[in-house]
Scaffold this active site. Sequence first.
Site, mmCIF file in Angstrom:
data_model
loop_
_atom_site.group_PDB
_atom_site.id
_atom_site.type_symbol
_atom_site.label_atom_id
_atom_site.label_comp_id
_atom_site.label_asym_id
_atom_site.label_seq_id
_atom_site.Cartn_x
_atom_site.Cartn_y
_atom_site.Cartn_z
ATOM 1 N N ARG A 235 0.878 -1.175 0.000
ATOM 2 C CA ARG A 235 0.000 0.000 0.000
ATOM 3 C C ARG A 235 0.908 1.216 0.000
ATOM 4 N NH1 ARG A 235 -5.367 1.348 3.497
ATOM 5 N NH2 ARG A 235 -6.135 -0.080 1.907
ATOM 6 N N HIS B 186 -7.390 0.665 -6.452
ATOM 7 C CA HIS B 186 -7.593 -0.166 -5.257
ATOM 8 C C HIS B 186 -8.290 -1.468 -5.695
ATOM 9 C CE1 HIS B 186 -7.874 -1.373 -1.229
ATOM 10 N NE2 HIS B 186 -8.816 -0.575 -0.767
ATOM 11 N N GLN C 279 -10.203 -4.111 -3.290
ATOM 12 C CA GLN C 279 -11.537 -3.736 -2.827
ATOM 13 C C GLN C 279 -12.602 -4.175 -3.829
ATOM 14 O OE1 GLN C 279 -12.311 -2.065 0.260
ATOM 15 N NE2 GLN C 279 -14.313 -2.839 -0.333
ATOM 16 N N ASP D 3 -17.341 7.017 -1.756
ATOM 17 C CA ASP D 3 -16.095 6.919 -0.994
ATOM 18 C C ASP D 3 -15.861 8.302 -0.373
ATOM 19 O OD1 ASP D 3 -13.617 6.091 -0.007
ATOM 20 O OD2 ASP D 3 -12.586 6.181 -1.950
ATOM 21 N N CYS E 15 -16.371 1.445 0.559
ATOM 22 C CA CYS E 15 -15.191 0.640 0.908
ATOM 23 C C CYS E 15 -14.792 0.803 2.367
ATOM 24 C CB CYS E 15 -14.029 0.974 -0.018
ATOM 25 S SG CYS E 15 -13.423 2.660 0.142
ATOM 26 N N ARG F 40 -13.435 -8.789 2.046
ATOM 27 C CA ARG F 40 -12.015 -8.530 1.787
ATOM 28 C C ARG F 40 -11.195 -9.771 2.185
ATOM 29 N NH1 ARG F 40 -10.072 -3.382 1.615
ATOM 30 N NH2 ARG F 40 -8.218 -4.485 0.858
HETATM 31 N N1 NVA Z 1 -10.048 6.589 -1.529
HETATM 32 C C1 NVA Z 1 -9.690 6.169 -0.198
HETATM 33 C C2 NVA Z 1 -9.907 4.700 -0.026
HETATM 34 C C3 NVA Z 1 -9.594 4.180 1.356
HETATM 35 C C4 NVA Z 1 -9.769 2.698 1.468
HETATM 36 C C5 NVA Z 1 -8.228 6.537 0.063
HETATM 37 O O1 NVA Z 1 -7.394 6.342 -0.828
HETATM 38 O O2 NVA Z 1 -7.937 7.013 1.155
HETATM 39 N N1 CP Z 2 -11.312 -0.266 2.466
HETATM 40 C C1 CP Z 2 -10.031 -0.309 2.898
HETATM 41 O O1 CP Z 2 -9.091 -0.564 2.145
HETATM 42 O O2 CP Z 2 -9.895 -0.098 4.233
HETATM 43 P P1 CP Z 2 -8.535 0.121 5.046
HETATM 44 O O3 CP Z 2 -7.962 1.449 4.628
HETATM 45 O O4 CP Z 2 -8.952 0.083 6.487
HETATM 46 O O5 CP Z 2 -7.580 -0.994 4.707
#
Ligand code: NVA
Ligand code: CP
Length: 305
Positions: free
Chosen positions: A106, A133, A136, A221, A261, A289
């Site tokens: 990540r 992502h 997800q 989101d 998500c 997930r």
């Molecule tokens: N769009 C959000 C998704 C978090 C799971 C982010 O990147 O923070």
């Molecule tokens: N939806 C998701 O990826 O959640 P986290 O940021 O908690 O991993």
Amino acid sequence: MAKQPRHFLSLLDLNKDELQGIIRRASELKRMQHRGDIHTPLKGKNLGMVFEKSSTRTRVSFEVGMSQLGGHALFLSPRDTQLGRGEPIEDSAQVLSRMLDIIMIRTFEHDKLELFAAHSQVPVINALTDLLHPCQLLADMQTYFEHRGNIEGKTVTWIGDGNNMCHSYINAARRFGFRLNIACPEGYDPNPDILAPAGESAGIVRDPLTAAVNADLVVTDVWASMGQEEEQLARSKTFAGYQVNDELMAQANDDALFFHCLPAHRGEEVTASVMDSQDSVVWDEAENRLHSQKALMEFLLLGRV
Ligand code: NVA
Ligand code: CP
């Protein structure tokens, strides 16, 4: 030269049959898990988990998933590895992939993930970048399938930012054959390099209420993603009309589902009335997930779906 491993950096790295196979397998693994079956095909395998951003669901689902499959997972934070002190990504990939069997990352820049994967001898999974992502979406597609069956030919409405989740929905529309209506404020459109190749599968419908007409699934989101914290205030003004609320859900089909998500901000991108309604299946989505990533790891490590 050694054979290049399969990676999962984008949904487009897998074809339609492979993705559908992973989702079918995810539901099967879920039934097995709920029955209490012990299934440990990844005994002796090690997953490296590199997190340069926060996480609850992704970290726990990968770590628990690997443990349930009989393997082991290591959490690697830039704060206490040499990655955070500037060791080149290419070198880190060489070293980590000689010790680990599979690696999830990540991070911020998608290019960094691609560079790492190009130098890795083992499969690399995108656990979220600023661009995509895809993990997800495996969970989301599994969730739709479990509640409503095949998503092919259905209408999905995306409300909010043209962000990493929106981009992965565009890719999902291509692979799974649904139509994606995207309602985002001007200036927050998805990346045209991702949207254009989707052709008729996805398009911008600027007005949120219009975009939601006849939707089978409504998804949103956060307005400010990780790394955009200082834009939060400005974005909350721009996105004020892009909230999933009862009026918006009333435009959708009677049996439309709501996905997020998570983490969610009730009162911003979604009202509590929608988030906590019968239409909302966000807890199943979060649980999936775990099952879908177990299926993904089986696929990448054992070639099995
Ligand atoms: N769009 C959000 C998704 C978090 C799971 C982010 O990147 O923070
Ligand atoms: N939806 C998701 O990826 O959640 P986290 O940021 O908690 O991993």
